[in-house]
Write a protein that holds these residues in place. Sequence first.
Motif, short mmCIF file in Angstrom:
data_model
loop_
_atom_site.label_atom_id
_atom_site.label_comp_id
_atom_site.label_asym_id
_atom_site.label_seq_id
_atom_site.Cartn_x
_atom_site.Cartn_y
_atom_site.Cartn_z
N TYR A 259 0.82 -1.21 0.00
CA TYR A 259 0.00 0.00 0.00
C TYR A 259 0.86 1.26 0.00
CZ TYR A 259 -4.19 -2.80 0.73
OH TYR A 259 -5.22 -3.69 0.58
N ASP A 262 1.48 3.66 3.02
CA ASP A 262 0.44 4.53 3.57
C ASP A 262 -0.35 3.78 4.65
OD1 ASP A 262 -1.61 6.18 4.20
OD2 ASP A 262 -2.27 6.54 2.13
N LYS A 265 -4.21 3.37 4.89
CA LYS A 265 -4.97 2.49 3.99
C LYS A 265 -5.08 1.08 4.55
CE LYS A 265 -4.56 4.82 -0.40
NZ LYS A 265 -3.29 5.36 -0.92
#
Length: 498
Positions: A259, A262, A265
């Motif tokens: 991801y 991040d 998320k």
Amino acid sequence: METNIPKERLWSWEDLERTIYAHYQDPNLDLVRQAYDFAKTAHGEQRRYTGAPYLVHPIATAVRLAEMELPLNVIAAGLLHDVPEDTSATLEDVARVFGEDIANMVQGVTKLGKVKYRGIERYAENLRKMFLAMAEDVRVVFIKFADRLHNAETLYARPVQKRARIAEEVLQIYAPIASRLGMGDMKGRLEDAAFEYAEPGAYKEAKELLDKTVMLREGDLAKTIQEAKRLLESAGIHAIDVMGRKKFLYSFWRKLSRYHQDVNKIYDLVAIRIIVHDIADCYAVLGVLHAHWPPLKGRIKDYIAQPKPNGYQSLHTTVFDETCGIVEFQIRTKEMHDHAEYGIAAHWHYKANGDQKPRKTMPWIDELAHIQKEMAAGQDFLQRLEEVKLDMFQDRIFVLTPEGDVIDLPEGSTPIDFAYAIHTEIGNACVATKVNDQTVPLNTELKSGDMCTIITNKSRRHPNPEWLEFVKTSQARNKIRSATKSKVKQWIDNMMKK
Ligand code: MN
């Protein structure tokens, strides 16, 4: 830099006793206590590489097996697992006191003890050893996992140059197998223990990030748990447990890289688990939660109707809560939960009066074929391991050398086939054989898991032609024939000279 070395937890009999009482109904501790006393006497004043009394290690192993709620004889074998190799007490002593079944488990663990990650060349062989042990008696693999986990958890006390190799072995061999066997808890713990030494920089970064994020959310999460409990109660659903669970560190790190680092998320960083009595309740809980918190689109997953390939079942949903933000719920029955945490070990759960005999679980060979495929698909370097063809398993047996190497042979093979599979000279000079430390006739049929020792006599230069009557491999047959031919030729030559 050797700063803040963690203190090893000194596991005691009381820890084991407490764990068993927490997980078992009316357990009879006699056998486990007897094994404990035996191990304590055998290990005596021995110390671990950490400096702690040696007994701490078998106890830690046994505690883990008790958490997995395995039969008490498996826990006893866990306590005894290092006795024959590391003390003056022998496997025969263990067999005499505890019987063949426990002794066989201990012996299985001892054989597996030689599984080591030594790079690509040894990799296939090592996996085979695990397969083999599993096909023989999967309980041995549970003990080995518990053993390895404790060693991985105390890696800090190993010499620096050894740490990375052992950590790699845990990540490359043990964790993927645990995963494929559905042992989620074991896989997560193994990976987290190894992570720090396999990738120190990433470990530090991941740990700080996870700890910080979890800390920020902890208070809110507790409120959401309370709220969920209240909702279930007013809907008349009885939950066995509602608890928060934090993602394992290594698995968090891998997901994070998917991801693009991040953290926002990753919705299942912390999740709330709801354990209920039956499947109908699972779906009822889902309805109750959705009536109160709007679910995120595309985040409802029904792994009950469609289990994951390793058998994992649960309902997952991600909802939006005003105070807590985005939260994932995992809803499952007790059986599904045990299965998710302990995988195939859950099939072995202790039953007070149940049968505690090992069952032959040949379907696990299929499972292992899958592991092999997945690993091969995932990592380029493994594709070179073409020699690993698991379809061979059908009619092949796997026999160990005293050094722990695996020789695979067709079913019905004898020590002579084994000897020729190692080296022609060993076959030609073979005079006797031991299987599992017992002297046996040379035409004995070998079984998977046997450890075979070939006794040679240098002055013997030729095989016995009578061996042709029982050997199974073409390799042995050809070697015996050609050696015999040359012997006959020599004899004729000698006759001619006279
Ligand atoms: Mn051990």
